[in-house]
Enzyme design. Structure first.
Site, PDB file in Angstrom:
ATOM      1  N   ASP A  15     -13.961  -2.595   2.371  1.00 15.77           N
ATOM      2  CA  ASP A  15     -13.278  -2.614   3.441  1.00 15.77           C
ATOM      3  C   ASP A  15     -13.840  -1.488   4.454  1.00 15.77           C
ATOM      4  OD1 ASP A  15     -11.258  -2.121   5.161  1.00 15.77           O
ATOM      5  OD2 ASP A  15      -9.798  -1.317   4.279  1.00 15.77           O
ATOM      6  N   LYS A  66     -10.045  -7.703   6.422  1.00 14.34           N
ATOM      7  CA  LYS A  66      -8.724  -7.312   7.444  1.00 14.34           C
ATOM      8  C   LYS A  66      -9.983  -7.970   8.951  1.00 14.34           C
ATOM      9  CE  LYS A  66      -7.984  -3.152   6.148  1.00 14.34           C
ATOM     10  NZ  LYS A  66      -7.756  -1.570   6.047  1.00 14.34           N
ATOM     11  N   SER A  72       0.712  -1.046   0.119  1.00 12.25           N
ATOM     12  CA  SER A  72       0.270  -0.064   0.044  1.00 12.25           C
ATOM     13  C   SER A  72       1.364   0.920  -0.435  1.00 12.25           C
ATOM     14  CB  SER A  72      -1.019  -0.196   1.165  1.00 12.25           C
ATOM     15  OG  SER A  72      -1.768   1.429   1.579  1.00 12.25           O
ATOM     16  N   GLU A  82     -10.894   0.203  -4.521  1.00  9.40           N
ATOM     17  CA  GLU A  82     -11.125   0.393  -2.384  1.00  9.40           C
ATOM     18  C   GLU A  82     -12.332   0.523  -1.267  1.00  9.40           C
ATOM     19  OE1 GLU A  82      -7.682  -0.926  -0.949  1.00  9.40           O
ATOM     20  OE2 GLU A  82      -8.650  -1.304   1.568  1.00  9.40           O
ATOM     21  N   LYS A 121      -1.284  -0.987  -4.807  1.00 13.24           N
ATOM     22  CA  LYS A 121      -1.988   0.191  -3.947  1.00 13.24           C
ATOM     23  C   LYS A 121      -1.578   1.203  -3.987  1.00 13.24           C
ATOM     24  CE  LYS A 121      -5.044  -0.636   0.155  1.00 13.24           C
ATOM     25  NZ  LYS A 121      -5.722  -1.417   0.694  1.00 13.24           N
ATOM     26  N   ASP A 139      -7.377   3.153  -3.621  1.00 10.01           N
ATOM     27  CA  ASP A 139      -8.091   2.416  -2.392  1.00 10.01           C
ATOM     28  C   ASP A 139      -8.697   4.187  -1.399  1.00 10.01           C
ATOM     29  OD1 ASP A 139      -9.653   2.664   0.378  1.00 10.01           O
ATOM     30  OD2 ASP A 139      -7.213   1.485   1.188  1.00 10.01           O
ATOM     31  N   GLY A 150      -3.854  -5.070   5.800  1.00  9.30           N
ATOM     32  CA  GLY A 150      -3.599  -4.670   6.562  1.00  9.30           C
ATOM     33  C   GLY A 150      -4.002  -3.326   7.766  1.00  9.30           C
ATOM     34  N   LYS A 165      -2.997   4.633  -2.405  1.00 12.39           N
ATOM     35  CA  LYS A 165      -4.336   5.303  -1.779  1.00 12.39           C
ATOM     36  C   LYS A 165      -4.422   6.545  -2.303  1.00 12.39           C
ATOM     37  CE  LYS A 165      -4.188   3.538   2.631  1.00 12.39           C
ATOM     38  NZ  LYS A 165      -5.298   3.187   1.986  1.00 12.39           N
TER      39      LYS A 165
HETATM   40  C1  NPQ Z   1      -6.644   0.274   4.539  1.00 10.74           C
HETATM   41  N1  NPQ Z   1      -4.611   0.120   5.170  1.00 10.74           N
HETATM   42  O1  NPQ Z   1      -6.639  -0.281   3.843  1.00 10.74           O
HETATM   43  C2  NPQ Z   1      -5.753   0.382   5.293  1.00 10.74           C
HETATM   44  C3  NPQ Z   1      -5.731   1.159   6.388  1.00 10.74           C
HETATM   45  C4  NPQ Z   1      -5.009   2.476   7.380  1.00 10.74           C
HETATM   46  C5  NPQ Z   1      -1.869  -0.560   4.805  1.00 10.74           C
HETATM   47  O2  NPQ Z   1      -3.521   0.755   3.370  1.00 10.74           O
HETATM   48  C6  NPQ Z   1      -1.830   3.785  11.884  1.00 10.74           C
HETATM   49  C7  NPQ Z   1      -3.142   2.447  11.456  1.00 10.74           C
HETATM   50  C8  NPQ Z   1      -2.180   4.511  10.080  1.00 10.74           C
HETATM   51  C9  NPQ Z   1      -3.843   1.675  11.144  1.00 10.74           C
HETATM   52  C10 NPQ Z   1      -3.516   4.390   7.804  1.00 10.74           C
HETATM   53  C11 NPQ Z   1      -3.705  -0.087   4.749  1.00 10.74           C
HETATM   54  C12 NPQ Z   1      -3.037   3.569   9.106  1.00 10.74           C
HETATM   55  C13 NPQ Z   1      -3.843   2.492   9.718  1.00 10.74           C
HETATM   56  C14 NPQ Z   1      -3.992   3.191   6.625  1.00 10.74           C
HETATM   57  C15 NPQ Z   1      -4.420   1.845   8.430  1.00 10.74           C
HETATM   58  O3  NPQ Z   1      -7.446   0.854   4.133  1.00 10.74           O
HETATM   59 MG    MG Z   2      -8.767   0.396   2.547  1.00  8.41          MG
END
Ligand code: NPQ
Ligand code: MG
Length: 369
Positions: free
Chosen positions: A240, A264, A136, A215, A162, A190, A292, A164
């Site tokens: 998600d 998740k 990510s 996403e 991926k 995402d 994650g 953001k």
């Molecule tokens: C998601 N994770 O899929 C998230 C959201 C996310 C790996 O993109 C600190 C702790 C910062 C948890 C940022 C990924 C975070 C977090 C994003 C979770 O949406």
């Molecule tokens: Mg997500």
């Protein structure tokens, strides 16, 4: 199983670089570890909440409070009949708080499996020894910085990228990555709820870039909006934040709100519910992948085991430890030809490094049973 003690331990790990999403930027991961002790075993888990309630309504101080005052007493009342499978029923009277519940169930499951010598993968039904790793990639200050980051990850061997996205950082980064790295890179985006249905025509401009999925473009409670959006864009919609249970998954699939699901375990209350989502999606022919939450090696180990189940057909956000941390709490997870190895030892199959744990601990407290 009779629990003797639950230790709640707050740790703080610096990130190798800041991670920015549509809901904010972080430069360190503060995490809540749950350490369960029984007469003959121990178990570890990690609560996935953040310090602030930005990804979801849960946040670390709230998790500590709800575990101490509302969840642990219910486990205590269950006495020696408690098993990992009985944790969710014992906690069902408490509404929500799934990340807190997941951490308790997972720590107890780890203790139970360590006692019986079974691995998480074996217990859950993993069929793969190695799972494909995606990464990510956060929102950056410039396209040049983004391209340098993506190039680095591809060089390391990551099998899926991926990006953001948010309004103002969507078409340009996707176009730039496609132009630089070509059509064969597995690419997805995402939005973490950053758009509304009024943005449908804008999001349709992502159609030509052949993304695997988009996403969570809309608000977490906008199931009907996602169903409508799915008819207006060609990119498959993946949910998600909207999916908190197997029932949500069945509803979303039936409504046409998604055709792919990010699973998740923390978000849905634990690995048992995560497996039910896997199963309900498989029954509908809907592929899933493992999300994650910037887990340390403790949470990562269990996620990698889950990702070994047969309907986890897309690479997950199951990245190497080094994606986030220079020093993990366990031996680091490393890429092997773009894959992570499913641990085979009892329970989560990894050990916490005591010296590192000591150095990174912010606070700790015990709940005596
Ligand atoms: C998601 N994770 O899929 C998230 C959201 C996310 C790996 O993109 C600190 C702790 C910062 C948890 C940022 C990924 C975070 C977090 C994003 C979770 O949406
Ligand atoms: Mg997500």
């Amino acid at each position: 199983m009779k629990i003797e003690n639950i230790e709640l331990r707050r740790v703080r790990l610096p990130l190798v670089s800041p991670f920015r999403t549509s809901f904010g930027s972080v430069s360190e991961r503060e995490a809540l570890l749950v350490h369960v002790t029984t007469a003959d075993s121990e178990g570890w888990a990690e609560c996935a909440a953040e310090a602030e309630p930005l990804y979801s309504s849960e946040f670390l101080d709230g998790c500590e409070l709800v575990i101490r005052d509302h969840l642990a007493p219910r486990l205590n009342a269950a006495g020696e009949r408690l098993t990992a499978e009985r944790v969710a029923p014992a906690l069902a009277a408490v509404k929500g708080h799934r990340m807190s519940k997941a951490a308790l169930e997972t720590a107890i499951l780890d203790a139970q499996l360590r006692t019986s010598g079974v691995s998480f993968g074996g217990y859950l039904g993993a069929v793969s020894d190695l799972v494909p790793a995606g990464v990510s990639v956060g929102i950056m200050d410039s396209i040049d910085r983004l391209l340098a980051a993506v190039e680095g990850y591809l060089d390391e061997g990551y099998l899926r990228i991926k990006l953001k996205i948010e309004p103002g950082w969507d078409l340009a980064p996707v176009r730039a990555v496609r132009e630089r790295f070509g059509p064969d890179v597995l690419l997805q985006v995402d939005a973490n709820t950053a758009y509304t249905l009024a943005d449908a025509r804008h999001l349709a401009r992502l159609d030509p870039f052949d993304l695997l999925l988009i996403e969570q473009p809309l608000a977490e409670d906008d199931m009907l909006g996602h169903a409508a959006l799915a008819t207006l864009i060609q990119t498959p919609v993946c949910l998600d934040e909207s999916i908190e249970s197997a029932r949500d998954a069945a509803a979303a699939i039936t409504l046409g709100a998604c055709s792919i699901i990010n699973v998740k375990p923390s978000r849905v209350g634990g690995y048992l519910e995560a497996r039910r989502i896997h199963d309900v999606a498989a029954a509908h022919g809907v592929p899933v992948w493992c999300g994650g939450m910037l887990e340390t090696g403790i949470g990562r180990a269990a996620n990698v085991a889950l990702a070994g189940l047969p309907n986890f057909v897309l690479p997950g956000d199951t990245s190497a430890s080094s994606r986030y941390y220079a020093q993990d709490l366990t031996k680091p997870f490393v890429l092997e030809d773009g894959h992570l190895r499913v641990p085979t030892g009892p329970g989560i199959g990894v050990e916490v490094l005591p010296d590192v744990l000591h150095d990174l601990t912010v606070s700790s407290s015990d709940i005596r049973f």
